[in-house]
Design an enzyme around this catalytic site. Structure first.
Site, PDB file in Angstrom:
ATOM      1  N   ASP A 183      -8.117   4.069   0.716  1.00  0.00           N
ATOM      2  CA  ASP A 183      -7.147   4.470   1.743  1.00  0.00           C
ATOM      3  C   ASP A 183      -7.929   4.971   2.958  1.00  0.00           C
ATOM      4  OD1 ASP A 183      -5.292   5.691   3.293  1.00  0.00           O
ATOM      5  OD2 ASP A 183      -4.363   6.833   1.662  1.00  0.00           O
ATOM      6  N   CYS A 214       0.868  -1.183   0.000  1.00  0.00           N
ATOM      7  CA  CYS A 214       0.000   0.000   0.000  1.00  0.00           C
ATOM      8  C   CYS A 214       0.901   1.228   0.000  1.00  0.00           C
ATOM      9  CB  CYS A 214      -0.981  -0.026   1.169  1.00  0.00           C
ATOM     10  SG  CYS A 214      -0.213  -0.066   2.807  1.00  0.00           S
ATOM     11  N   ASN A 240       2.235   1.404   4.365  1.00  0.00           N
ATOM     12  CA  ASN A 240       2.505   0.121   5.052  1.00  0.00           C
ATOM     13  C   ASN A 240       2.152   0.186   6.545  1.00  0.00           C
ATOM     14  OD1 ASN A 240       5.306  -2.149   5.644  1.00  0.00           O
ATOM     15  ND2 ASN A 240       3.238  -2.659   5.113  1.00  0.00           N
ATOM     16  N   CYS A 288      -1.563   0.687   7.272  1.00  0.00           N
ATOM     17  CA  CYS A 288      -3.002   0.387   7.378  1.00  0.00           C
ATOM     18  C   CYS A 288      -3.378  -0.845   6.551  1.00  0.00           C
ATOM     19  CB  CYS A 288      -3.843   1.581   6.926  1.00  0.00           C
ATOM     20  SG  CYS A 288      -3.674   3.041   7.984  1.00  0.00           S
ATOM     21  N   ARG A 289      -3.471  -0.690   5.239  1.00  0.00           N
ATOM     22  CA  ARG A 289      -4.059  -1.756   4.407  1.00  0.00           C
ATOM     23  C   ARG A 289      -3.160  -2.974   4.242  1.00  0.00           C
ATOM     24  NH1 ARG A 289      -5.178   2.258  -0.424  1.00  0.00           N
ATOM     25  NH2 ARG A 289      -3.242   3.067   0.511  1.00  0.00           N
ATOM     26  N   SER A 290      -1.896  -2.757   3.835  1.00  0.00           N
ATOM     27  CA  SER A 290      -1.077  -3.941   3.519  1.00  0.00           C
ATOM     28  C   SER A 290      -0.676  -4.774   4.735  1.00  0.00           C
ATOM     29  CB  SER A 290       0.128  -3.569   2.650  1.00  0.00           C
ATOM     30  OG  SER A 290       1.014  -2.717   3.312  1.00  0.00           O
TER      31      SER A 290
HETATM   32  P1  4NP Z   1      -1.842   2.757   3.988  1.00  0.00           P
HETATM   33  O1  4NP Z   1      -2.495   4.105   4.554  1.00  0.00           O
HETATM   34  O2  4NP Z   1      -1.269   3.102   2.629  1.00  0.00           O
HETATM   35  O3  4NP Z   1      -3.003   1.826   3.901  1.00  0.00           O
HETATM   36  O4  4NP Z   1      -0.790   2.355   4.995  1.00  0.00           O
HETATM   37  C1  4NP Z   1      -1.813   5.316   4.609  1.00  0.00           C
HETATM   38  C2  4NP Z   1      -0.940   5.564   5.644  1.00  0.00           C
HETATM   39  C3  4NP Z   1      -0.300   6.782   5.717  1.00  0.00           C
HETATM   40  C4  4NP Z   1      -0.506   7.735   4.744  1.00  0.00           C
HETATM   41  C5  4NP Z   1      -1.363   7.467   3.693  1.00  0.00           C
HETATM   42  C6  4NP Z   1      -2.014   6.261   3.632  1.00  0.00           C
HETATM   43  N1  4NP Z   1       0.148   8.978   4.849  1.00  0.00           N
HETATM   44  O5  4NP Z   1      -0.152   9.868   4.017  1.00  0.00           O
HETATM   45  O6  4NP Z   1       0.975   9.180   5.733  1.00  0.00           O
END
Ligand code: 4NP
Length: 154
Positions: A122, A8, A11, A13-15
């Protein structure tokens, strides 16, 4: 034995949630596919998953507390059989750094899902409900992915 990398943006939340869900399903089914996760971004490297995702996952029996964020690396394109992106931007970012002679298949995780959605949204800047919805999508797609890998192995 197939190796899967869930990717993602951060790294956190989703992955990592996809990694934990897929690993548990794999263990329960008695397979030895391996899973890891990474982000395309570097902001959260070394940090545990987002507290909100950890809490939503814990309610479903998944412990994400030991996972730590890392950034996708050149070697990943040779190490893994599948690199699975959470959304189209994510997939484009991965493809933009993928070496031409890579050995892996770079797909959207929801290609293996049973629904019509193509992207795992996201949840980072959204409301609390977003995390439960993400977990629903990940659970369904991991189920489909496992079936796909089982068939591929025979
Ligand atoms: P992820 O979510 O891609 O599912 O881990 C996010 C975590 C952090 C950010 C964006 C999405 N960020 O902008 O910091």
């Amino acid at each position: 034995m197939k190796k899967i990398l869930f990717v993602c943006l951060g790294n956190i939340c989703r992955s990592p949630a996809a990694q934990a869900i897929f690993s548990q399903k794999t263990r329960e089914a008695g397979y030895n596919f391996t899973a890891d996760s990474a982000g395309t971004g570097e902001w959260h490297v070394g940090r545990p998953p987002d507290k909100r995702m950890q809490q939503a996952a814990r309610l479903r029996g998944f412990d994400l507390s030991q996972l730590r964020a890392r950034q996708i690396d050149h070697a990943d394109f040779y190490e893994f059989d599948y690199i699975l992106a959470m959304d189209l931007t994510n997939q484009a970012d991965i493809l933009s750094i993928a070496p031409a002679n890579r050995h892996c298949d770079i797909r959207l995780l929801l290609d293996f899902g049973s629904g019509t959605e193509r992207e795992v949204p996201d949840p980072y800047y959204g409301s609390g409900d977003g995390f439960a919805h993400v977990l629903d999508l990940l659970d369904d797609a991991c189920e489909g992915l496992l079936l796909h890998l089982e068939n591929e192995d025979h």
